[in-house]
Motif scaffolding. Structure first.
Motif: not given
Length: 476
Positions: A176-177, A303-305, A310-313, A296-298
């Motif tokens: 959606i984004a 990076s912000d993009n 990576a979060n989907v994984s 957390l990953l940031q």
């Protein structure tokens, strides 16, 4: 699916083995419909992981009000878990789930169309009430309809549905984004998706049966047998009726049913075990990943993009782990062994994350290593803890206080969840990833020991056999 052999329960009733047929397919349909509640649970708890950033701009949120938006759902869930436990004992499991589907829809529409924070917070509380209610009602509904031999597999589908819902939230948010990210209020589209499974749950539950165990507890024996005939062979249905009726007579004499029963030592013992595993599951930090995974990953170095992708994984790993537990382990390994192994395993993962964060220099290798270790943490939790804990909670309590017992233990679970969600940003700001997961490491070690000391095994026996064993002081 493995076939069982006939066996005699402690009530003296011999249960014929399960056999394939239309009754098993009917049971599978019941499980699919009921687990729409778990799907809603997962989507609603995971959707803010991507929707929060654009929402902050539209509703002018600061750090305090941002926390309120996240925690309001968890507060509502804590209330819902306690209230709905008693509601399901009074109104029935089916009617309760139908009402919750309506509340899900009302809460969803409230959040989608909220013009201000003053509307958003109450709408999130309503939605949280439904989430907490579903976390109690769905496992009880499935455990009371499932045969002993399939109770872990069928009951565990709810937890799998939860992580699938969270993964779908991450995926839909990213899609959606990507498609409409330039639109004002794009977060409303993300939240609106939740209306679809709410409608499916409502329509589906209208055609589902009530649980035979609840019907028997209300003296509606003919209706209970009719339900069992839908999901068992005739000989098995009559044998289970005799077993449950036998135990119901004993429960009347024992006068079990609510908070006053905590004065009974064996009831107090299983309540303590339930509370400990409920808190232990949340103190693994699983929901710090599901709520704040992108952030957390940031912090780890993405990076912000790149962080949202990576979060989907992490959502994918959750589904893989839940599937392994559900289809490979849950009815093959004792629940107690799986849960204790899981707590030890997650504690080791926390230690590895601490070492990687503290010792590796900033850069892509550090970020990738932390991502891999967090993914491993999620995988271990989903394989060994989330499904077994929810199934175990639905099995521990006697029939007439099952709704109350689940309500109390899940209330504690949601309060622990809210504590982790509220404190995680503060822990990260003070101690970074090292301090945060160092805290989880210490908590993991403590709760591994407490669980080893208190948790009985609940697999491999009918709910009625478990209750008779606990009443006799047998907590093996």
């Amino acid at each position: 699916m493995p076939h069982s052999t006939s066996k005699a329960s402690k009530s003296g009733v011999t249960l014929p083995p399960l056999r394939p047929g239309p009754h098993q397919r009917r049971m599978d349909v019941v499980a699919v419909v009921a687990t729409f509640g778990g799907l809603l649970f997962g989507y609603d708890t995971g959707v803010l992981n991507g929707a929060l950033e654009p929402m902050k701009q539209d509703l002018a949120l600061n750090s305090v009000t941002e926390g309120l938006v996240v925690s309001s759902l968890l507060i509502g869930a804590a209330i819902g878990s306690l209230v709905v436990g008693r509601m399901s004992d009074s109104l029935g499991r089916k009617k309760t789930l139908t009402i919750l589907a309506t509340i899900f829809l009302v809460g969803t529409l409230g959040t989608v169309f909220a013009p201000t924070l003053g509307i958003m917070i109450p709408a999130r509380l309503v939605l949280g009430f439904a989430v907490g209610g579903a976390s109690v009602a769905v496992p009880v509904y499935l455990s009371e309809l499932a045969p002993t031999e399939r109770r872990g597999t069928l009951g565990g589908r709810n937890e799998l549905a939860i992580v699938v819902g969270q993964m779908l939230a991450f995926v839909f948010n990213a899609v959606i984004a990507g498609l409409w990210g330039h639109h004002e209020g794009v977060w409303r589209y993300m939240l609106a998706v939740c209306a679809l499974p709410a409608i499916a749950l409502f329509l589906g539950m209208l055609r589902m049966p009530e649980t035979p165990r609840w019907l028997i507890s209300k003296g509606r024996h003919d209706e209970a047998l009719a339900v069992l005939m839908q999901v068992r062979t005739k000989d098995r249905a009559r044998a289970e009726m005799a077993e449950v009726e036998h135990l119901a007579e004993e429960e009347v004499e024992a006068q079990t049913g609510g908070i006053t029963d905590l004065a009974i030592p064996w009831v107090r013992r299983i309540m303590l075990a339930a509370v400990i595993i409920a808190v232990a599951q949340q103190f693994t930090g699983i929901n710090s990943v599901m709520y704040y995974g992108t952030e957390l990953l940031q912090i780890a170095g993405f990076s912000d993009n790149a962080a949202p992708i990576a979060n989907v994984s992490l959502g994918v790993m959750a589904v893989i782990g839940g599937s392994i537990c559900l289809f490979v382990l849950i009815d093959r390994i004792p629940r107690r062994k799986i849960i204790i192994t899981g707590l030890v395993g997650t504690t080791l993962c926390h230690g590895l994350i601490v070492l990687a964060s503290a010792l590796l220099p900033d850069g892509k290798f550090r970020a990738s290593t932390i991502l891999a270790l967090v993914a491993l943490l999620v995988l271990v939790i989903q394989i060994t803890l989330n499904v077994p804990v929810w199934v175990c909670l639905s099995e521990l309590f006697p029939l007439r206080m099952r709704g109350f017992g689940m309500g109390v233990s899940v209330l504690v679970l949601w309060l622990a969840n809210a504590l982790v969600a509220q404190s995680f940003p503060t822990l990260v700001s003070i101690g970074g990833i090292t301090g945060t997961y160092g805290t989880f490491f210490v908590l993991g070690a403590i709760f591994s020991f407490l669980t080893w000391k208190t948790l009985p095994n609940t697999s491999g026996r009918s709910l009625e056999e478990l209750e008779e064993s606990f009443m006799q002081g047998d907590f093996r």
